[in-house]
Design a protein around this motif. Structure first.
Motif, PDB file in Angstrom:
ATOM      1  N   GLN A 227     -12.889   3.932  -1.241  1.00 33.19           N
ATOM      2  CA  GLN A 227     -13.110   2.709  -0.474  1.00 33.19           C
ATOM      3  C   GLN A 227     -14.598   2.459  -0.256  1.00 33.19           C
ATOM      4  O   GLN A 227     -15.059   1.324  -0.203  1.00 33.19           O
ATOM      5  CB  GLN A 227     -12.387   2.787   0.867  1.00 33.19           C
ATOM      6  CG  GLN A 227     -10.866   2.721   0.734  1.00 33.19           C
ATOM      7  CD  GLN A 227     -10.144   3.021   2.037  1.00 33.19           C
ATOM      8  OE1 GLN A 227     -10.771   3.212   3.075  1.00 33.19           O
ATOM      9  NE2 GLN A 227      -8.825   3.086   1.986  1.00 33.19           N
TER      10      GLN A 227
ATOM     11  N   ASP B 203       0.824  -1.207   0.000  1.00 27.21           N
ATOM     12  CA  ASP B 203       0.000   0.000   0.000  1.00 27.21           C
ATOM     13  C   ASP B 203       0.861   1.261   0.000  1.00 27.21           C
ATOM     14  O   ASP B 203       0.528   2.260  -0.654  1.00 27.21           O
ATOM     15  CB  ASP B 203      -0.916   0.016   1.225  1.00 27.21           C
ATOM     16  CG  ASP B 203      -1.992  -1.057   1.154  1.00 27.21           C
ATOM     17  OD1 ASP B 203      -2.461  -1.341   0.034  1.00 27.21           O
ATOM     18  OD2 ASP B 203      -2.359  -1.600   2.215  1.00 27.21           O
TER      19      ASP B 203
ATOM     20  N   GLU C  98      -6.044   0.890  -5.973  1.00 24.79           N
ATOM     21  CA  GLU C  98      -5.568  -0.456  -5.648  1.00 24.79           C
ATOM     22  C   GLU C  98      -5.191  -0.611  -4.177  1.00 24.79           C
ATOM     23  O   GLU C  98      -4.959  -1.736  -3.721  1.00 24.79           O
ATOM     24  CB  GLU C  98      -4.354  -0.798  -6.517  1.00 24.79           C
ATOM     25  CG  GLU C  98      -4.637  -0.872  -8.009  1.00 24.79           C
ATOM     26  CD  GLU C  98      -5.580  -2.016  -8.348  1.00 24.79           C
ATOM     27  OE1 GLU C  98      -5.716  -2.949  -7.524  1.00 24.79           O
ATOM     28  OE2 GLU C  98      -6.191  -1.975  -9.431  1.00 24.79           O
ATOM     29  N   ALA C  99      -5.105   0.477  -3.438  1.00 28.90           N
ATOM     30  CA  ALA C  99      -4.749   0.370  -2.015  1.00 28.90           C
ATOM     31  C   ALA C  99      -5.848  -0.368  -1.256  1.00 28.90           C
ATOM     32  O   ALA C  99      -7.030  -0.239  -1.559  1.00 28.90           O
ATOM     33  CB  ALA C  99      -4.538   1.764  -1.423  1.00 28.90           C
ATOM     34  N   SER C 100      -5.462  -1.147  -0.274  1.00 27.92           N
ATOM     35  CA  SER C 100      -6.434  -1.929   0.490  1.00 27.92           C
ATOM     36  C   SER C 100      -7.255  -1.026   1.404  1.00 27.92           C
ATOM     37  O   SER C 100      -6.827   0.065   1.786  1.00 27.92           O
ATOM     38  CB  SER C 100      -5.708  -2.985   1.331  1.00 27.92           C
ATOM     39  OG  SER C 100      -4.898  -2.370   2.320  1.00 27.92           O
ATOM     40  N   GLU C 101      -8.457  -1.482   1.755  1.00 26.59           N
ATOM     41  CA  GLU C 101      -9.330  -0.688   2.612  1.00 26.59           C
ATOM     42  C   GLU C 101      -8.723  -0.473   3.993  1.00 26.59           C
ATOM     43  O   GLU C 101      -8.993   0.527   4.648  1.00 26.59           O
ATOM     44  CB  GLU C 101     -10.693  -1.379   2.741  1.00 26.59           C
ATOM     45  CG  GLU C 101     -11.488  -1.412   1.444  1.00 26.59           C
ATOM     46  CD  GLU C 101     -12.870  -1.990   1.652  1.00 26.59           C
ATOM     47  OE1 GLU C 101     -13.261  -2.187   2.831  1.00 26.59           O
ATOM     48  OE2 GLU C 101     -13.561  -2.242   0.645  1.00 26.59           O
ATOM     49  N   SER C 102      -7.914  -1.418   4.442  1.00 27.60           N
ATOM     50  CA  SER C 102      -7.335  -1.311   5.782  1.00 27.60           C
ATOM     51  C   SER C 102      -6.160  -0.336   5.843  1.00 27.60           C
ATOM     52  O   SER C 102      -5.692   0.003   6.931  1.00 27.60           O
ATOM     53  CB  SER C 102      -6.862  -2.692   6.258  1.00 27.60           C
ATOM     54  OG  SER C 102      -5.831  -3.187   5.403  1.00 27.60           O
ATOM     55  N   SER C 103      -5.700   0.138   4.691  1.00 22.84           N
ATOM     56  CA  SER C 103      -4.505   1.002   4.671  1.00 22.84           C
ATOM     57  C   SER C 103      -4.769   2.381   5.256  1.00 22.84           C
ATOM     58  O   SER C 103      -3.849   3.057   5.712  1.00 22.84           O
ATOM     59  CB  SER C 103      -3.989   1.149   3.236  1.00 22.84           C
ATOM     60  OG  SER C 103      -4.956   1.774   2.406  1.00 22.84           O
TER      61      SER C 103
END
Length: 274
Positions: A224, A59, A163-168
């Motif tokens: 997100q 991320d 493309e970054a994850s939701e948790s980032s």
């Protein structure tokens, strides 16, 4: 919530122009870009304590790559504002900033409703109408050239960060601003440009940087929650930028461009109801 975050993104970007252009007019786009990105780093770091954020190397790398696009986008955007009118530059930047990430989100699997898709097309059409407005020919050419460069930079930066994850959380925003700041420093050194705003404008640079940093965080939260809706509503920032340019910096604004803003608002209503 995606629409709300998108609108907050556009408002933050537009209001950042109010303060950032003061530095642009006094020291040029490079100094303004350096100051804005530097402050935005700390805004993004502060958000780590407010937004749930989980650090991940992937991320963070996505954020670094995105920051290169945002750095180019901001530098070219300020360059265009200095040479042309916000009524030409801002809508063109927003058109590309909306079309490229929107198309990328759809290609990667987003499934917008038909009315939302029609709304996106209407909104982009309104932005094109604004861009095709007048102003002196030389200003129009300069505005289109710098607007294209800026829009492509922003389009890349805003697409890859999807493309970054939701948790980032806010970590990609931190990486974005670090990368963009490093890019602006490199550009400043290559041109031996002044990078420190004059003392009387440091408060303006501080506020512009805080708003710019906030816009990135709002955009991340928006994509997100719903990538297509956030991307389109975030592209509303020309409405704020044009108002600021017209009433604060006396930019040329034509009736056609006002009509274009109305078309954009109509398109966003469709996106919201979709």
């Amino acid at each position: 919530m995606a629409i709300v975050y998108g609108l907050l993104t556009s408002l933050s970007i537009g209001l950042a122009d109010l303060f950032g252009r003061r530095v642009v007019n006094a020291r040029g786009p490079i100094a303004a870009g350096v100051a804005l990105q530097f402050v935005a780093i700390f805004t993004s770091i502060a958000a780590l304590f407010v937004v749930d954020s989980s650090f991940g190397v992937g991320d963070f790398a996505i954020g670094l790559a995105s920051g290169l696009g945002l750095g180019v986008g901001l530098w070219a955007y300020f360059s265009g504002l200095r040479r042309s009118s916000s009524a030409v530059v801002a809508p063109l930047v927003a058109t590309l900033s909306a079309v490229i990430p929107f198309g990328y989100a759809v290609v990667r699997g987003a499934d917008p409703t038909l009315i939302a898709l029609l709304g996106a097309i209407v909104a982009v059409g309104g932005l094109v109408v604004i861009t095709m407005g007048g102003g002196r020919v030389e200003h129009l050419r300069d505005g289109i050239r710098w607007g294209m460069i800026s829009g492509l930079g922003y389009g890349f930066g805003l697409s890859i960060v999807i493309e970054a994850s939701e948790s980032s959380g806010s970590w990609p925003a931190v990486a974005q601003r670090v990368s963009a700041f490093a890019l602006m420093i490199a550009v400043a050194r290559s041109r031996s440009a002044t990078i420190v705003p004059p003392q009387g404008l440091r408060a303006a640079a501080l506020i512009a940087g805080m708003l710019a940093g906030g816009s990135t965080i709002f955009f991340l939260l928006g994509v997100q929650a719903g990538a297509t809706s956030a991307v389109v509503t975030a592209s509303l920032f020309p409405a704020v930028s044009v108002v600021v340019g017209r009433f604060v910096y006396r930019d040329d604004v034509e009736p056609r461009q006002i009509a274009g803003l109305g078309i954009v608002l109509l398109g966003v209503i469709f996106v919201a109801t979709g």
